[in-house]
Design a protein around this motif. Structure first.
Motif, short mmCIF file in Angstrom:
data_model
loop_
_atom_site.label_atom_id
_atom_site.label_comp_id
_atom_site.label_asym_id
_atom_site.label_seq_id
_atom_site.Cartn_x
_atom_site.Cartn_y
_atom_site.Cartn_z
N VAL A 82 0.82 -1.22 0.00
CA VAL A 82 0.00 0.00 0.00
C VAL A 82 0.85 1.27 0.00
O VAL A 82 0.35 2.35 0.23
N ASN A 83 2.16 1.13 -0.27
CA ASN A 83 3.06 2.29 -0.30
C ASN A 83 3.03 3.09 1.01
O ASN A 83 2.95 4.32 1.02
N ALA A 84 3.10 2.34 2.13
CA ALA A 84 3.13 2.99 3.44
C ALA A 84 4.38 3.84 3.57
O ALA A 84 5.45 3.52 3.04
N LEU A 85 4.23 4.94 4.31
CA LEU A 85 5.29 5.94 4.40
C LEU A 85 6.22 5.68 5.58
O LEU A 85 6.36 6.51 6.48
N GLY A 86 6.88 4.53 5.56
CA GLY A 86 7.87 4.23 6.57
C GLY A 86 9.11 5.10 6.40
O GLY A 86 9.20 5.90 5.45
N HIS A 87 10.07 4.93 7.30
CA HIS A 87 11.25 5.80 7.30
C HIS A 87 11.98 5.80 5.97
O HIS A 87 12.36 6.85 5.43
N ALA A 88 12.21 4.63 5.38
CA ALA A 88 12.95 4.54 4.12
C ALA A 88 12.23 5.28 3.01
O ALA A 88 12.87 5.94 2.16
N VAL A 89 10.90 5.21 2.99
CA VAL A 89 10.13 5.91 1.96
C VAL A 89 10.22 7.41 2.16
O VAL A 89 10.44 8.17 1.20
N ARG A 90 10.06 7.85 3.40
CA ARG A 90 10.13 9.30 3.67
C ARG A 90 11.50 9.86 3.26
O ARG A 90 11.59 10.90 2.59
N ALA A 91 12.54 9.15 3.64
CA ALA A 91 13.90 9.61 3.30
C ALA A 91 14.08 9.61 1.79
O ALA A 91 14.69 10.55 1.23
N GLY A 92 13.55 8.59 1.12
CA GLY A 92 13.68 8.49 -0.33
C GLY A 92 12.99 9.64 -1.04
O GLY A 92 13.53 10.22 -1.99
N ALA A 139 10.40 5.90 18.66
CA ALA A 139 11.15 7.14 18.46
C ALA A 139 11.12 7.50 16.98
O ALA A 139 11.35 6.66 16.11
N SER A 140 10.81 8.76 16.68
CA SER A 140 10.74 9.21 15.29
C SER A 140 12.12 9.24 14.66
O SER A 140 13.10 9.66 15.28
N GLN A 141 12.18 8.80 13.40
CA GLN A 141 13.42 8.87 12.64
C GLN A 141 13.29 9.97 11.60
O GLN A 141 12.29 10.05 10.88
N GLU A 142 14.30 10.80 11.52
CA GLU A 142 14.28 11.86 10.53
C GLU A 142 14.49 11.28 9.13
O GLU A 142 15.24 10.31 8.98
N PRO A 143 13.84 11.86 8.11
CA PRO A 143 12.92 12.99 8.23
C PRO A 143 11.52 12.52 8.62
O PRO A 143 11.07 11.47 8.16
N ILE A 144 10.85 13.29 9.48
CA ILE A 144 9.47 12.97 9.81
C ILE A 144 8.59 13.48 8.66
O ILE A 144 9.01 14.32 7.86
N LEU A 145 7.38 12.97 8.59
CA LEU A 145 6.52 13.29 7.45
C LEU A 145 6.23 14.79 7.29
O LEU A 145 6.24 15.28 6.15
N PRO A 146 6.00 15.54 8.35
CA PRO A 146 5.77 16.98 8.15
C PRO A 146 6.93 17.67 7.45
O PRO A 146 6.72 18.57 6.62
N ALA A 147 8.16 17.23 7.75
CA ALA A 147 9.33 17.83 7.09
C ALA A 147 9.38 17.46 5.61
O ALA A 147 9.76 18.30 4.77
N VAL A 148 8.99 16.24 5.29
CA VAL A 148 8.95 15.82 3.87
C VAL A 148 7.91 16.64 3.12
O VAL A 148 8.15 17.11 2.01
N CYS A 149 6.75 16.80 3.74
CA CYS A 149 5.69 17.59 3.11
C CYS A 149 6.14 19.04 2.90
O CYS A 149 5.88 19.64 1.85
#
Length: 687
Positions: free
Chosen positions: A21-31, A69-79
């Motif tokens: 489902v293309n979940a927005l895990g850490h690797a996806v956010r960073a990518g 614990a949140s891993q950077e980048p968090i989703l708000p930062a990606v947005c």
């Protein structure tokens, strides 16, 4: 790779590729962040398209990361990186964009979707609020009242509705990426509409506040509703960056809230329950094209309605023409009621009725791939039906019994093909209730279970595979609660006190009012047939108090519907108590609640120890969907973990000693978990 990039001329196409489902895990956010930066740094790139591989744009955040614990980048930062892009970013939606996936699209400079796609912010259903700008960007984009309604409801919008609402810029019938590439190219070099830079007109405030007041009044206990209201208010009152920080603060606070934790537990439990615990991974479902249902009574008709609503034709079978006509007329009457309310058209009714083929005689099931027996809850009747079906049904057909209590192994023994036999316990009314207990008998084949689960999902049910015992999971636990209702009423509680305790706990209806609604005579007949006793309920029935339909049961029903405490019931209870040699006493709401809930948890522990349920979370799903256990409490076993198993074991021990009721004594597994500091979710430490 979880995020891929390719170029179509001067447009960089960034694709999220994280099945299923293309979940927005850490690797996806960073990518995503890396590829947005790379595209901006590439002089050959004029514009960017963000899309998803497969059927989804993105179903949102990977909620398994919640609480960690949140891993950077968090989703708000990606947005924010997307919105700040110097080059236009256009979202191309091949399918659903939900939660964080929707928030990603809101940070893009335009959004184009396939006509079959949908967008939504369902966080409210998990006890949360959007946490990556949804409470800020959506109100700025489509207006505060409309955005608040979408976030409060949590249901996704189909593409056309999202376009009409102003969320999408265009909807296309095919090749959404090509359409997005062309649109992105047209935006290159032009001023971009950055959602976070928009403002909400002050004149929208009054309408939003009226909607907010109504929402807070409707659901005063949910912490995420006031948080959502406050965040939308911040969209009016604060600069975007400050409002975003406020939203994040509220989101993080809700992550730790017990209600939200419980709702997320149920979310995961529902998905886990749909998996057959020990079926080989390569097990394939059997093909089911034809379904036959034996018995056109209330239950059989309701089951038929569930199948035809999902587009599955049904052969509805009865012993004689009169019974068949009554059953088909009953189904038509249900549809007529929906038509009269405006929730169904005459054309839809005709379509659904056209999928029901009424037949007389079991021979009509000869060609069916699945046969569901829905006759009287009596073993001799069911065994007779299955013995005949064994000779009639084709080879490989699944033979299912809709039983609430009876031993499926005994029913299967009436056939020469026990591997094809399974229990399908639909809950009444079957066309409304979501739960389906799939009962695994001793010889049930794995592919039969896998097929049953797949069919359950197709017809909109919540499947839970359970073991074979009297009452299975739900009704076996319910029997413990019913036993305590009897004893509490005998010891001194009144029906209205028992019901009030469970309503305060979160149930929509108490057990006494529920029994009145169902009809007390049904259980009375069953008790008489099996030699069982329930002194209070038996006394009510002997006095002709059969519930709502009789105008009196545990309560008086002067208008036919509204339960009113009846002094005659108090007198009847006093007589029952005296006959039992019990001196009535005042019983606190706390004791009533604990004695109704804790024995169910105790029985759930026995069910786990016996392997009747594969997971404690499966028990929670059964009770949330079959018995309206408050979802925000997570189900009985999750609730037990939250309260603490040591406390529950101690209270059960105390009640057992005080009342002399040995059934209240803690089950061995509950004692073990309590003594060793274990939990149902994690098991016994070191065990």
């Amino acid at each position: 790779m979880s995020v891929e990039i390719n170029k179509q001329g001067d447009v960089a196409v960034i694709t999220i590729n994280n099945p299923a489902v293309n979940a927005l895990g850490h690797a996806v956010r960073a990518g995503i962040a890396d590829q947005i930066a790379a595209a901006n740094a590439d002089a050959a790139v004029a514009a960017i398209v963000l899309t998803g591989a497969g059927r989804f744009f993105s179903a949102g955040a990977d909620i398994s990361e919640f609480g960690k614990a949140s891993q950077e980048p968090i989703l708000p930062a990606v947005c924010q990186a997307i919105e700040d892009s110097a080059k236009p970013v256009v979202a191309a939606l091949p399918g659903p964009a939900l939660g964080g996936g929707c928030e990603l699209t809101l940070s893009c400079h335009a959004r184009i979707a396939l006509a079959t796609a949908e967008v939504g912010l369902p966080e409210v259903k998990l006890g949360l609020i959007p946490g990556a700008g949804g409470t800020q960007r959506l109100p700025r984009l489509i207006g505060a009242k409309a955005a608040f309604a979408i976030m409060l409801d949590g249901e996704p919008l189909k593409a056309k509705k999202a376009l009409d609402a102003g969320i999408l810029d265009a909807v296309v019938e095919s090749d959404v990426v090509a359409a997005a590439v062309a649109h992105a190219r047209s935006l290159a070099g032009k001023p971009l509409r950055r959602t976070g830079a928009l403002t909400i007109p002050a004149e929208q405030r009054e309408a939003f506040e009226a909607a907010a007041t109504a929402a807070l009044k409707k659901d005063p206990e949910s912490p995420n509703v006031p948080a959502l209201v406050d965040c939308v208010r911040a969209a009016f009152d604060k600069p975007f960056a400050e409002a975003m920080a406020f939203e994040r603060e509220q989101f993080v606070k809700l992550l730790k809230n017990e209600r939200s934790i419980a709702l997320r537990h149920v979310f995961f439990a529902e998905r886990g329950a749909a998996r057959v615990a020990d079926a080989p991974k390569d097990t394939k479902a059997r093909n089911v094209g034809k379904v036959a249902i034996i018995g056109a009574g209330t239950m059989g008709g309701g089951i038929a309605m569930s199948f035809v609503a999902a587009g599955v034709p049904v052969i509805l079978i009865e012993n004689d023409k009169e019974a068949l006509e009554r059953g088909v007329s009953r189904v038509a009457g249900n549809y007529d009621f929906s038509v009269s309310r405006g929730s169904m058209t005459e054309a839809r009714k005709a379509e659904l009725m056209g999928r029901i083929d009424g037949r007389v005689g079991l021979e009509a099931a000869a060609d069916a791939d699945l046969v569901i027996e829905a006759v009287f809850e009596e073993m001799t009747v069911k065994k007779d039906v299955f013995g005949k079906l064994d000779k009639i049904a084709k080879k490989g057909a699944i033979l299912a019994t809709n039983t609430s209590y009876l031993n499926v192994d005994d029913i299967a023994a009436a056939t020469a093909r026990p591997a094809d036999v399974v229990g399908l316990h639909f809950f009444s009314p079957a066309n409304v209730m979501k739960l389906l207990e799939i009962v695994r008998a001793k010889h049930t084949a794995p592919d039969v279970l896998v097929t049953a689960v797949a069919l359950a999902r197709k017809i909109g049910k919540m499947p839970v595979v359970v073991g074979n015992c009297h009452g299975f999971v739900g009704n076996r636990m319910l029997a413990r609660r019913s036993q305590q209702v009897e004893r509490l009423l005998t010891e001194g509680a009144l029906p209205q006190q028992v019901d009030a305790a469970l309503r305060t706990f979160g149930f929509r209806m108490g057990p006494c009012a529920m029994s009145d609604l169902a009809g007390l005579d049904i259980s009375w007949r069953m008790r008489k047939a099996t030699g069982q006793k329930a002194p209070v309920a038996d006394a009510l029935c002997e006095a002709g108090r059969f519930g709502q339909k009789a105008g009196r049961g545990y309560y008086l029903y002067q208008d036919g519907r509204t339960p009113t405490p009846d002094p005659e019931v108090e007198q009847l209870l006093a007589k029952v108590s005296a006959a039992q040699g019990v001196t009535r006493r005042a019983i606190s709401e706390e004791e009533i609640t604990q004695r109704l809930i804790y024995p169910m948890i105790n029985e759930g522990t026995r069910i786990l120890a016996e392997g009747i349920a594969a997971r404690s979370a499966d028990i929670d799903v059964v009770w949330v969907h079959g018995y309206n256990f408050p979802r925000w409490r997570g189900g009985p076993m999750h609730y037990a973990d939250q309260v603490g198993l040591k406390h529950i074991a101690e209270r059960l021990e105390a009640y057992s000693k005080a009342t002399g009721d040995e059934s209240l004594a803690p089950a061995p597994l509950l004692r073990e978990l309590a003594d060793k500091g274990g939990s149902f979710a994690k098991g016994t430490p070191g065990g």
